[in-house]
Design an enzyme around this catalytic site. Structure first.
Site, PDB file in Angstrom:
ATOM      1  N   LYS A 182       0.855  -1.186   0.000  1.00 12.44           N
ATOM      2  CA  LYS A 182       0.000   0.000   0.000  1.00 12.44           C
ATOM      3  C   LYS A 182       0.890   1.234   0.000  1.00 12.44           C
ATOM      4  O   LYS A 182       1.741   1.399   0.891  1.00 12.44           O
ATOM      5  CB  LYS A 182      -0.831  -0.022   1.281  1.00 12.44           C
ATOM      6  CG  LYS A 182      -2.290   0.288   1.091  1.00 12.44           C
ATOM      7  CD  LYS A 182      -2.988   0.101   2.429  1.00 12.44           C
ATOM      8  CE  LYS A 182      -4.407   0.526   2.372  1.00 12.44           C
ATOM      9  NZ  LYS A 182      -5.019   0.513   3.700  1.00 12.44           N
TER      10      LYS A 182
HETATM   11  C1  E4P Z   1      -8.369   0.791   4.103  1.00 12.73           C
HETATM   12  O1  E4P Z   1      -7.610   0.460   3.247  1.00 12.73           O
HETATM   13  C2  E4P Z   1      -8.240   2.046   4.841  1.00 12.73           C
HETATM   14  O2  E4P Z   1      -7.012   2.120   5.432  1.00 12.73           O
HETATM   15  C3  E4P Z   1      -9.337   2.201   5.848  1.00 12.73           C
HETATM   16  O3  E4P Z   1     -10.550   1.715   5.272  1.00 12.73           O
HETATM   17  C4  E4P Z   1      -9.488   3.598   6.391  1.00 12.73           C
HETATM   18  O4  E4P Z   1     -10.678   3.692   7.127  1.00 12.73           O
HETATM   19  P1  E4P Z   1     -10.984   4.915   8.125  1.00 12.73           P
HETATM   20  O5  E4P Z   1     -11.285   6.112   7.320  1.00 12.73           O
HETATM   21  O6  E4P Z   1     -12.184   4.443   8.903  1.00 12.73           O
HETATM   22  O7  E4P Z   1      -9.771   5.087   8.983  1.00 12.73           O
END
Ligand code: E4P
Length: 214
Positions: free
Chosen positions: A83
């Protein structure tokens, strides 16, 4: 639509995997911090539970540092997806990784143009954050629709992960709009099972069965 679980808590992944409906896992530095464990330990354990894409996020903000971290993370398991943040350095690193057979998930995507850049850099996945857009008064689902149209217009194979999911309606709407994946926190996943009419129906069936068996 594929369902990923969005967590760094291995016990939650174990429970969700046991339901037989989990296709992959996403983590981020916040989720790993909540686990209180090292990223390597968490990702290693997840790879023993789920046979599907497992996103592990880099911490570096420069492309060379991201690539170095990616090469280390990729040694954990063949299913590890790197990522990278949606920045100039992130996109440069993504391009390098796509040329070197390392799968990527470009994260923190908040516009159709950002998703277009990620697809052009060969991203395997792109993660639009729908809940965080809702939080600032936008409609996160508009972004899913926009990215779906852009990718379909040009045949990009980058998969859209509806991320930052906060409630079951997000999951349903992402599925209706053609997101390839929703990554869902454990507490929201559990809610997907529920409907009051299902509970009422079961109660009625059981009570009728008991009456008839007396
Ligand atoms: C997923 O890849 C993200 O890191 C995650 O869904 C972020 O979610 P949040 O906005 O609830 O922190």
């Amino acid at each position: 639509m594929k369902l990923f679980i969005d967590t760094g808590i291995v016990e939650e992944i174990r429970k969700a995997a046991d339901w037989g409906i989990i296709d992959g896992v996403t983590t981020n530095p916040t989720l790993i911090a909540k686990s209180g464990r090292s990223q390597r330990d968490v990702i290693t354990e997840i790879s023993e539970i789920v046979d599907g894409p497992i996103s592990a996020e880099v911490i570096a903000t420069d492309s060379d540092g991201m690539i170095k971290e990616a090469q280390e993370l990729a040694t954990i398991h063949k299913n590890v997806i790197i990522k990278v943040p949606m920045t100039e350095d992130g996109i440069r690193a993504c391009k390098w990784m796509s040329k070197n057979n390392i799968k990527t998930n470009v994260t923190l995507v908040f516009s159709g143009n950002q998703a277009l850049l990620a697809a052009k850099a060969g991203a395997t996945f792109v993660s639009p954050f729908i809940g965080r857009l809702d939080d600032i008064g936008h409609d996160g689902m508009d972004l899913i629709e926009e990215i779906r149209t852009i990718f379909d217009n040009y045949g990009y194979t980058t998969e859209i992960i509806a991320a930052s999911v906060r409630h079951p309606t997000h999951v349903r709407d992402a599925a209706l709009l053609g997101a390839d994946v929703s990554t869902v926190p454990f507490n929201v996943l559990k809610k997907l099972f529920n409907h009051t009419m299902t509970d009422k129906g079961i109660a009625a069936f059981l009570s009728d069965y008991e009456k008839s068996s007396k």
